[in-house]
Motif scaffolding. Structure first.
Motif, PDB file in Angstrom:
ATOM      1  N   LYS A  14      11.679 -15.279 -82.260  1.00 36.48           N
ATOM      2  CA  LYS A  14      11.414 -13.822 -81.596  1.00 36.48           C
ATOM      3  C   LYS A  14      11.659 -14.259 -79.913  1.00 36.48           C
ATOM      4  CE  LYS A  14       7.504 -12.545 -84.596  1.00 36.48           C
ATOM      5  NZ  LYS A  14       6.222 -12.290 -84.799  1.00 36.48           N
ATOM      6  N   LYS A  15      11.266 -15.327 -79.363  1.00 38.73           N
ATOM      7  CA  LYS A  15      11.247 -15.481 -77.632  1.00 38.73           C
ATOM      8  C   LYS A  15      12.932 -15.483 -77.528  1.00 38.73           C
ATOM      9  CE  LYS A  15       8.551 -16.094 -75.481  1.00 38.73           C
ATOM     10  NZ  LYS A  15       8.136 -15.148 -74.572  1.00 38.73           N
ATOM     11  N   LEU A  16      13.726 -16.190 -78.387  1.00 32.92           N
ATOM     12  CA  LEU A  16      15.152 -15.903 -77.627  1.00 32.92           C
ATOM     13  C   LEU A  16      15.606 -14.525 -77.834  1.00 32.92           C
ATOM     14  CD1 LEU A  16      17.911 -17.150 -77.175  1.00 32.92           C
ATOM     15  CD2 LEU A  16      18.341 -18.035 -79.645  1.00 32.92           C
ATOM     16  N   VAL A  17      15.397 -13.652 -78.905  1.00 29.49           N
ATOM     17  CA  VAL A  17      15.845 -12.426 -78.987  1.00 29.49           C
ATOM     18  C   VAL A  17      15.259 -11.724 -77.832  1.00 29.49           C
ATOM     19  CG1 VAL A  17      15.568 -10.204 -80.151  1.00 29.49           C
ATOM     20  CG2 VAL A  17      15.656 -12.453 -81.507  1.00 29.49           C
ATOM     21  N   GLU A  18      13.869 -11.948 -77.519  1.00 23.04           N
ATOM     22  CA  GLU A  18      13.426 -11.373 -76.045  1.00 23.04           C
ATOM     23  C   GLU A  18      14.246 -11.697 -74.913  1.00 23.04           C
ATOM     24  OE1 GLU A  18       9.532 -12.083 -73.580  1.00 23.04           O
ATOM     25  OE2 GLU A  18       8.998 -11.961 -75.796  1.00 23.04           O
ATOM     26  N   ILE A  19      14.508 -12.869 -75.055  1.00 27.71           N
ATOM     27  CA  ILE A  19      15.532 -13.440 -73.411  1.00 27.71           C
ATOM     28  C   ILE A  19      16.725 -12.492 -73.622  1.00 27.71           C
ATOM     29  CG2 ILE A  19      16.706 -15.314 -72.696  1.00 27.71           C
ATOM     30  CD1 ILE A  19      14.342 -16.889 -73.354  1.00 27.71           C
ATOM     31  N   ILE A  20      17.351 -12.464 -75.016  1.00 25.93           N
ATOM     32  CA  ILE A  20      18.729 -11.906 -74.959  1.00 25.93           C
ATOM     33  C   ILE A  20      18.534 -10.575 -74.497  1.00 25.93           C
ATOM     34  CG2 ILE A  20      20.450 -11.176 -76.398  1.00 25.93           C
ATOM     35  CD1 ILE A  20      20.014 -13.955 -77.881  1.00 25.93           C
ATOM     36  N   THR A  21      17.397  -9.728 -74.980  1.00 28.58           N
ATOM     37  CA  THR A  21      17.299  -8.084 -75.052  1.00 28.58           C
ATOM     38  C   THR A  21      16.600  -7.774 -73.822  1.00 28.58           C
ATOM     39  OG1 THR A  21      15.256  -8.103 -76.482  1.00 28.58           O
ATOM     40  CG2 THR A  21      17.676  -8.130 -77.569  1.00 28.58           C
ATOM     41  N   LYS A  22      16.162  -8.583 -72.987  1.00 29.40           N
ATOM     42  CA  LYS A  22      15.573  -8.423 -71.867  1.00 29.40           C
ATOM     43  C   LYS A  22      16.313  -7.269 -70.867  1.00 29.40           C
ATOM     44  CE  LYS A  22      15.916 -12.339 -68.892  1.00 29.40           C
ATOM     45  NZ  LYS A  22      15.163 -13.547 -68.315  1.00 29.40           N
TER      46      LYS A  22
END
Length: 292
Positions: free
Chosen positions: A284-292
């Motif tokens: 979830k955190k990696l997805v958040e970083i990619i999509t921020k």
């Protein structure tokens, strides 16, 4: 038997201290409440756990045996709680990412670097293959996420697709072949260097060509954009790659863009997640970083 775990915890603290007063202080509850909990537990178990003495309480023979197992359960529970806290805080964990070699280099690496700088103890595993194989692994729980090139016509019925950034497919050659726009049909007369069958990108390109009355028959199929770029640069044919991946080569005149009369629909880089497997905190955190 369905006994409240809190009764086990009270029993464990009392037995460890050998004293109800000390147990009450540790648990921050009253002595009468502790005595009531012990009686309740004994009643449900059907046997006596403690014998009261002037110095405190002493375990019965059965109580000692019971304590042996409960202490292990308490320790396992504490370890589980500590482990869960580490996972939530991203102090431990693992992410398994399915992606092509080219997307790893062109798209993913900056985000992986940012993630690793913030959460250095998370293990990151990169698995490269054609998208069809990676998506199958995602469905089977062998991957946590897959990053793909996709378009709006792609179907991910049993998965969640998160759009990240647009990409624009172009045909390129190592020298300037045409001075004016040409049709995709005219490219059939030239050797083509494309991705292999089975990839989402090749499926998209074949569909586009078919809609314009063309059946693409490449002379060479390579399993990655980086290879297509290199083989096109040394003259093996006309390659099809995303514009975003060859800007440097176009600027340095190592490759030349071929203008088409037909408009190739835009595609995008997307993250695919399984709907049947809950993503981990680190995913979830990696997805958040990619999509921020």
């Amino acid at each position: 038997m369905n006994i409240d775990f809190e009764l086990y915890r009270v029993f464990y603290v009392v037995a460890s201290n050998g004293n109800i007063t000390k147990a009450a202080e540790e648990l921050n509850i009253s002595q009468p409440a502790i005595s009531k909990s012990i009686k309740n537990l004994e009643s449900q178990l059907g046997g006596q756990l403690f014998v009261r003495t002037k110095r405190g309480v002493v375990l019965t023979t059965e109580g000692k045996e019971f304590y042996h197992y409960i202490s292990q359960a308490i320790e396992i529970t504490r370890n589980a709680e500590a482990r869960f806290t580490e996972l939530v805080n991203l102090e431990v964990g693992e992410i398994r990412i399915g992606i092509s070699t080219t997307l790893t280099k062109i798209f993913l690496i900056p985000y992986i670097k940012e993630f690793h700088d913030k959460y250095p103890h998370i293990d990151i595993k990169i698995i490269t293959n054609v998208s069809s194989d990676l998506l199958l692994k995602l469905r089977n729980g062998l991957l946590d996420m897959v990053i793909v090139n996709s378009d709006n016509s792609s179907s991910f019925d049993d998965m969640e697709l998160i759009k990240c950034s647009d990409i624009h497919d172009v045909f390129v050659s190592n020298k300037k072949i045409f001075n004016t726009p040409v049709s995709i049909e005219e490219l059939e007369d030239y050797p083509l260097v494309l991705l292999p069958k089975g990839s989402k990108t090749r499926e998209f390109l074949d569909r586009f060509a078919s809609e314009n009355g063309v059946n693409l028959k490449p002379t060479m199929e390579l399993a990655g954009y980086s290879l297509i770029i290199e083989f096109t640069k040394i003259g093996f044919g006309i390659g099809c790659v995303p514009l975003e991946f060859v800007r440097k080569e176009l600027e340095n005149k190592e490759l030349y863009k071929i203008d088409l009369k037909e408009n190739i629909p835009n595609r995008f880089v997307g993250i695919v997640l399984s709907k049947s497997h809950m993503p981990s905190f680190s995913t979830k955190k990696l997805v958040e970083i990619i999509t921020k």
